[in-house]
Motif scaffolding. Structure first.
Motif, PDB file in Angstrom:
ATOM      1  N   ILE A  64       0.831  -1.204   0.000  1.00 45.38           N
ATOM      2  CA  ILE A  64       0.000   0.000   0.000  1.00 45.38           C
ATOM      3  C   ILE A  64       0.865   1.253   0.000  1.00 45.38           C
ATOM      4  N   ARG A  65       1.887   1.271   0.847  1.00 43.28           N
ATOM      5  CA  ARG A  65       2.727   2.463   0.926  1.00 43.28           C
ATOM      6  C   ARG A  65       3.460   2.704  -0.394  1.00 43.28           C
ATOM      7  N   ALA A  66       3.865   1.631  -1.059  1.00 42.81           N
ATOM      8  CA  ALA A  66       4.512   1.781  -2.362  1.00 42.81           C
ATOM      9  C   ALA A  66       3.526   2.311  -3.397  1.00 42.81           C
ATOM     10  N   ALA A  67       2.289   1.846  -3.327  1.00 44.53           N
ATOM     11  CA  ALA A  67       1.271   2.317  -4.270  1.00 44.53           C
ATOM     12  C   ALA A  67       0.981   3.803  -4.060  1.00 44.53           C
ATOM     13  N   VAL A  68       0.902   4.221  -2.796  1.00 46.88           N
ATOM     14  CA  VAL A  68       0.692   5.643  -2.500  1.00 46.88           C
ATOM     15  C   VAL A  68       1.840   6.479  -3.050  1.00 46.88           C
ATOM     16  N   GLU A  69       3.065   6.004  -2.862  1.00 52.59           N
ATOM     17  CA  GLU A  69       4.227   6.725  -3.382  1.00 52.59           C
ATOM     18  C   GLU A  69       4.205   6.764  -4.910  1.00 52.59           C
ATOM     19  N   ALA A  70       3.808   5.667  -5.529  1.00 53.12           N
ATOM     20  CA  ALA A  70       3.725   5.634  -6.995  1.00 53.12           C
ATOM     21  C   ALA A  70       2.704   6.645  -7.503  1.00 53.12           C
ATOM     22  N   ARG A  71       1.566   6.755  -6.792  1.00 47.09           N
ATOM     23  CA  ARG A  71       0.541   7.732  -7.196  1.00 47.09           C
ATOM     24  C   ARG A  71       1.036   9.163  -6.947  1.00 47.09           C
ATOM     25  N   ARG A  72       1.878   9.353  -5.940  1.00 43.83           N
ATOM     26  CA  ARG A  72       2.444  10.685  -5.718  1.00 43.83           C
ATOM     27  C   ARG A  72       3.368  11.067  -6.867  1.00 43.83           C
ATOM     28  N   ARG A  73       4.170  10.095  -7.314  1.00 51.83           N
ATOM     29  CA  ARG A  73       5.095  10.363  -8.417  1.00 51.83           C
ATOM     30  C   ARG A  73       4.359  10.484  -9.746  1.00 51.83           C
ATOM     31  N   HIS A  74       3.323   9.702  -9.906  1.00 56.67           N
ATOM     32  CA  HIS A  74       2.585   9.660 -11.171  1.00 56.67           C
ATOM     33  C   HIS A  74       1.098   9.836 -10.866  1.00 56.67           C
TER      34      HIS A  74
END
Length: 217
Positions: A64-74
């Motif tokens: 989940i935390r990686a997905a949140v970071e991915a959405r922040r970047r993209h």
């Protein structure tokens, strides 16, 4: 559709890759840890990321935390989260921007290929796809005094179907009512939840987020 998969179980990761390739999708990367997910998304700019909730090193919420970071970047990246069971806290961070393009399925649904593919397509198209079992458990966990208590029983049914990602026509067919009746129920839901029109936020997503947040309190 170009897909990145993040799943630490090698057999499931390979199985997902083969299943999706068999359905005509392009799996551009399949990784087993969060850092690899972020690298793959930065490199390939996929249409959607399919992400396991629990990944190394602690197998808690790394996915989940990686997905949140991915959405922040993209911003607006489509994400379909997979979990072995209901994680009630999963959705708030991912849905918080109101952009949609989020799905959450229990892993048992993956074997139902049509359901899985439909969820992928719905999320990539800009909608949400929340597992019906998740919807049922979250409504059951809701406590007295929640703002959602303003909703009628029928409106709660409509909101639950919205959370699954169903459109008005599909909701009408499920509930055996007219599409116009569904439209009126949704307008009432927006009014009772005080969701005014906003160019920056999809009110359907905001309504789903409101009830998901309500179950956490």
């Amino acid at each position: 559709m170009r897909i990145v998969i993040a799943e630490d179980d090698a057999l499931l990761r390979e199985g997902l890759s083969l299943l999706l390739a068999g359905e005509g999708f392009d799996v551009v990367a399949a990784v087993g840890e969060p850092a690899g997910l972020l690298t793959a998304i930065d490199e390939h700019r996929p249409d959607i990321a399919v992400v396991d909730v629990r990944m190394p090193p602690t197998h808690t919420d790394e996915g989940i935390r990686a997905a949140v970071e991915a959405r922040r970047r993209h911003p607006g990246l489509a994400v379909l989260v997979l979990s072995a069971y209901v994680e009630q806290s999963f959705a708030t961070d991912l849905l918080a921007d109101g952009a949609g393009r989020i799905g959450y399925l229990l892993k048992e649904r993956v074997g139902r290929v049509e359901t899985f593919v439909t969820a992928l397509e719905r999320v990539v198209a800009g909608g949400t796809a929340i597992d019906p079992d998740v919807v049922a458990q979250l409504f059951a966990a809701r406590r007295a005094g929640d703002p959602l208590d303003r909703l009628s029983a029928r409106e709660r049914e409509v909101l639950g179907a919205m959370a699954e990602g169903l459109g008005n026509t599909a909701i009408a067919e499920r509930l055996f009512v007219t599409a116009n009746a569904v439209h009126k129920h949704i307008r009432s839901i927006f009014a009772k939840l005080e969701l005014a029109p906003d160019d920056r936020t999809d009110r359907r997503v905001a309504a789903v987020l409101r009830y998901l947040e309500g179950t956490r309190r």
